[in-house]
Design a protein around this motif. Structure first.
Motif, mmCIF file in Angstrom:
data_model
loop_
_atom_site.group_PDB
_atom_site.id
_atom_site.type_symbol
_atom_site.label_atom_id
_atom_site.label_comp_id
_atom_site.label_asym_id
_atom_site.label_seq_id
_atom_site.Cartn_x
_atom_site.Cartn_y
_atom_site.Cartn_z
ATOM 1 N N ARG A 297 -10.244 -40.458 58.464
ATOM 2 C CA ARG A 297 -8.898 -41.214 59.168
ATOM 3 C C ARG A 297 -8.078 -40.004 59.758
ATOM 4 O O ARG A 297 -8.005 -38.973 59.158
ATOM 5 N N ILE A 298 -7.864 -40.145 61.064
ATOM 6 C CA ILE A 298 -7.220 -39.462 61.729
ATOM 7 C C ILE A 298 -5.950 -40.159 62.534
ATOM 8 O O ILE A 298 -6.202 -41.322 62.873
ATOM 9 N N GLN A 299 -4.863 -39.697 62.280
ATOM 10 C CA GLN A 299 -3.460 -40.446 62.715
ATOM 11 C C GLN A 299 -3.676 -40.362 64.311
ATOM 12 O O GLN A 299 -3.506 -39.408 65.021
ATOM 13 N N LEU A 300 -3.495 -41.595 64.883
ATOM 14 C CA LEU A 300 -3.215 -41.702 66.403
ATOM 15 C C LEU A 300 -1.889 -41.684 66.959
ATOM 16 O O LEU A 300 -1.543 -41.333 67.966
ATOM 17 N N GLY A 301 -0.714 -41.609 66.057
ATOM 18 C CA GLY A 301 0.509 -41.466 66.344
ATOM 19 C C GLY A 301 1.376 -42.894 66.619
ATOM 20 O O GLY A 301 0.936 -43.719 66.001
ATOM 21 N N GLY A 302 2.324 -42.596 67.341
ATOM 22 C CA GLY A 302 3.130 -43.995 67.529
ATOM 23 C C GLY A 302 2.612 -44.918 68.310
ATOM 24 O O GLY A 302 1.466 -45.045 68.935
ATOM 25 N N SER A 303 3.364 -46.041 68.467
ATOM 26 C CA SER A 303 2.796 -47.197 69.372
ATOM 27 C C SER A 303 2.342 -46.807 71.045
ATOM 28 O O SER A 303 1.686 -47.430 71.614
ATOM 29 N N LYS A 304 3.101 -45.950 71.456
ATOM 30 C CA LYS A 304 2.835 -45.408 72.760
ATOM 31 C C LYS A 304 1.482 -44.985 72.927
ATOM 32 O O LYS A 304 0.852 -44.974 73.956
ATOM 33 N N GLU A 305 1.407 -44.109 72.087
ATOM 34 C CA GLU A 305 0.061 -43.421 71.875
ATOM 35 C C GLU A 305 -1.185 -44.485 71.772
ATOM 36 O O GLU A 305 -2.110 -44.292 72.693
ATOM 37 N N ARG A 306 -0.971 -45.133 71.050
ATOM 38 C CA ARG A 306 -2.154 -46.459 70.822
ATOM 39 C C ARG A 306 -2.066 -47.399 71.973
ATOM 40 O O ARG A 306 -3.400 -47.681 72.509
ATOM 41 N N CYS A 307 -0.877 -47.622 72.760
ATOM 42 C CA CYS A 307 -0.833 -48.193 73.990
ATOM 43 C C CYS A 307 -1.808 -47.673 74.980
ATOM 44 O O CYS A 307 -2.651 -48.066 75.830
ATOM 45 N N LEU A 308 -1.560 -46.160 75.136
ATOM 46 C CA LEU A 308 -2.180 -45.521 76.070
ATOM 47 C C LEU A 308 -3.742 -45.434 75.700
ATOM 48 O O LEU A 308 -4.472 -45.658 76.939
ATOM 49 N N LEU B 262 -1.580 -35.740 75.881
ATOM 50 C CA LEU B 262 -2.171 -34.583 74.848
ATOM 51 C C LEU B 262 -2.396 -34.904 73.419
ATOM 52 O O LEU B 262 -3.210 -34.612 72.817
ATOM 53 N N ARG B 263 -1.221 -35.552 73.169
ATOM 54 C CA ARG B 263 -1.496 -35.997 71.696
ATOM 55 C C ARG B 263 -2.651 -36.813 71.281
ATOM 56 O O ARG B 263 -3.267 -36.667 70.233
ATOM 57 N N VAL B 264 -3.067 -37.895 72.325
ATOM 58 C CA VAL B 264 -4.190 -38.704 71.921
ATOM 59 C C VAL B 264 -5.562 -37.866 72.216
ATOM 60 O O VAL B 264 -6.337 -37.827 71.133
ATOM 61 N N ARG B 265 -5.568 -36.940 73.027
ATOM 62 C CA ARG B 265 -6.358 -35.932 72.988
ATOM 63 C C ARG B 265 -6.909 -35.226 71.724
ATOM 64 O O ARG B 265 -7.880 -34.854 71.244
ATOM 65 N N ARG B 266 -5.537 -34.663 71.144
ATOM 66 C CA ARG B 266 -5.793 -33.809 69.817
ATOM 67 C C ARG B 266 -6.235 -34.807 68.818
ATOM 68 O O ARG B 266 -7.208 -34.396 67.867
ATOM 69 N N ALA B 267 -5.945 -36.046 68.712
ATOM 70 C CA ALA B 267 -6.330 -37.197 67.882
ATOM 71 C C ALA B 267 -7.846 -37.324 68.011
ATOM 72 O O ALA B 267 -8.632 -37.360 66.838
ATOM 73 N N LEU B 268 -8.362 -37.201 69.256
ATOM 74 C CA LEU B 268 -9.714 -37.550 69.351
ATOM 75 C C LEU B 268 -10.767 -36.333 69.445
ATOM 76 O O LEU B 268 -11.888 -36.382 69.641
ATOM 77 N N ALA B 269 -10.097 -35.130 69.313
ATOM 78 C CA ALA B 269 -10.875 -33.830 69.158
ATOM 79 C C ALA B 269 -12.057 -33.709 68.372
ATOM 80 O O ALA B 269 -13.160 -33.112 68.870
ATOM 81 N N ASP B 270 -11.873 -34.295 67.266
ATOM 82 C CA ASP B 270 -13.088 -34.269 66.528
ATOM 83 C C ASP B 270 -14.248 -35.437 66.589
ATOM 84 O O ASP B 270 -14.938 -35.484 65.745
ATOM 85 N N VAL B 271 -13.793 -36.335 67.429
ATOM 86 C CA VAL B 271 -14.622 -37.266 67.736
ATOM 87 C C VAL B 271 -15.830 -37.134 68.812
ATOM 88 O O VAL B 271 -15.570 -36.939 70.107
ATOM 89 N N GLU B 272 -17.032 -37.032 68.381
ATOM 90 C CA GLU B 272 -17.936 -36.602 69.150
ATOM 91 C C GLU B 272 -18.524 -37.830 70.161
ATOM 92 O O GLU B 272 -18.237 -39.021 69.863
ATOM 93 N N GLY B 273 -18.651 -37.300 71.469
ATOM 94 C CA GLY B 273 -18.846 -38.428 72.331
ATOM 95 C C GLY B 273 -17.828 -39.160 73.135
ATOM 96 O O GLY B 273 -18.012 -40.000 73.707
ATOM 97 N N VAL B 274 -16.604 -38.713 72.834
ATOM 98 C CA VAL B 274 -15.496 -39.337 73.368
ATOM 99 C C VAL B 274 -14.496 -38.453 73.829
ATOM 100 O O VAL B 274 -13.931 -37.321 73.385
ATOM 101 N N SER B 275 -13.853 -38.346 75.253
ATOM 102 C CA SER B 275 -12.804 -37.614 75.736
ATOM 103 C C SER B 275 -12.002 -38.180 76.784
ATOM 104 O O SER B 275 -12.565 -39.118 77.282
#
Length: 152
Positions: free
Chosen positions: A46-57, A96-109
């Motif tokens: 599990r990796i935190q996505l952040g707040g509602s704006k990050e999830r909406c983005l 930037l925050r969403v990119r950081r949350a996805l940094a360890d996910v292979e195949g997505v950027s």
């Protein structure tokens, strides 16, 4: 796809916040982006996505996966008709925050392009794409005279 459900992008943040998950789930560095239901990345860790704006983005980018999404569209998706004065800079911070949350996910950027941002995902990562492929395959089998295979 998302626009068919939520035709007014300005309301996206309000309408999608309750249905978006709080975490990204990753298995062996590779996740699955789920948009048929709550917006989520599925796997083990599990990796935190952040707040509602990050999830909406993330939702706005997932809906147009593989396409450039303009800053204007994203600002409208996040704030509707009343964006803050600092919307452009705040949007950059959310990306930037969403990119950081996805940094360890292979195949997505998330890639910055002259016309905005683009979510790039490896084939098979988007559940809607997998579902669409299965439907096309089933139709082909049905037309080819294999209805039992098509129904499977």
């Amino acid at each position: 796809m998302f626009d068919a459900i939520l035709p007014n992008a300005g309301r996206m943040g309000q309408a999608t916040t309750a249905s978006l998950g709080d975490t990204v789930h990753v298995q062996d560095g590779r996740g699955r982006i789920g948009i048929l239901g709550p917006i989520e990345l599925v796997g083990d860790r599990r990796i935190q996505l952040g707040g509602s704006k990050e999830r909406c983005l993330l939702a706005a980018l997932v809906v147009r996966c593989g396409q450039a999404v303009s800053d204007g569209y994203l600002v409208d998706a996040l704030w509707g008709d009343e964006p803050p004065r600092t919307a452009a800079k705040t949007l950059q911070n959310y990306v930037l925050r969403v990119r950081r949350a996805l940094a360890d996910v292979e195949g997505v950027s998330i890639v910055t392009q002259p016309s905005g941002y683009c979510l790039q995902a490896a084939p098979g990562m988007l559940d809607a794409g997998v579902a669409e492929s299965l439907i096309v395959e089933a139709r082909r089998e049905k037309v080819g005279g294999n209805p039992a295979v098509a129904e499977a």
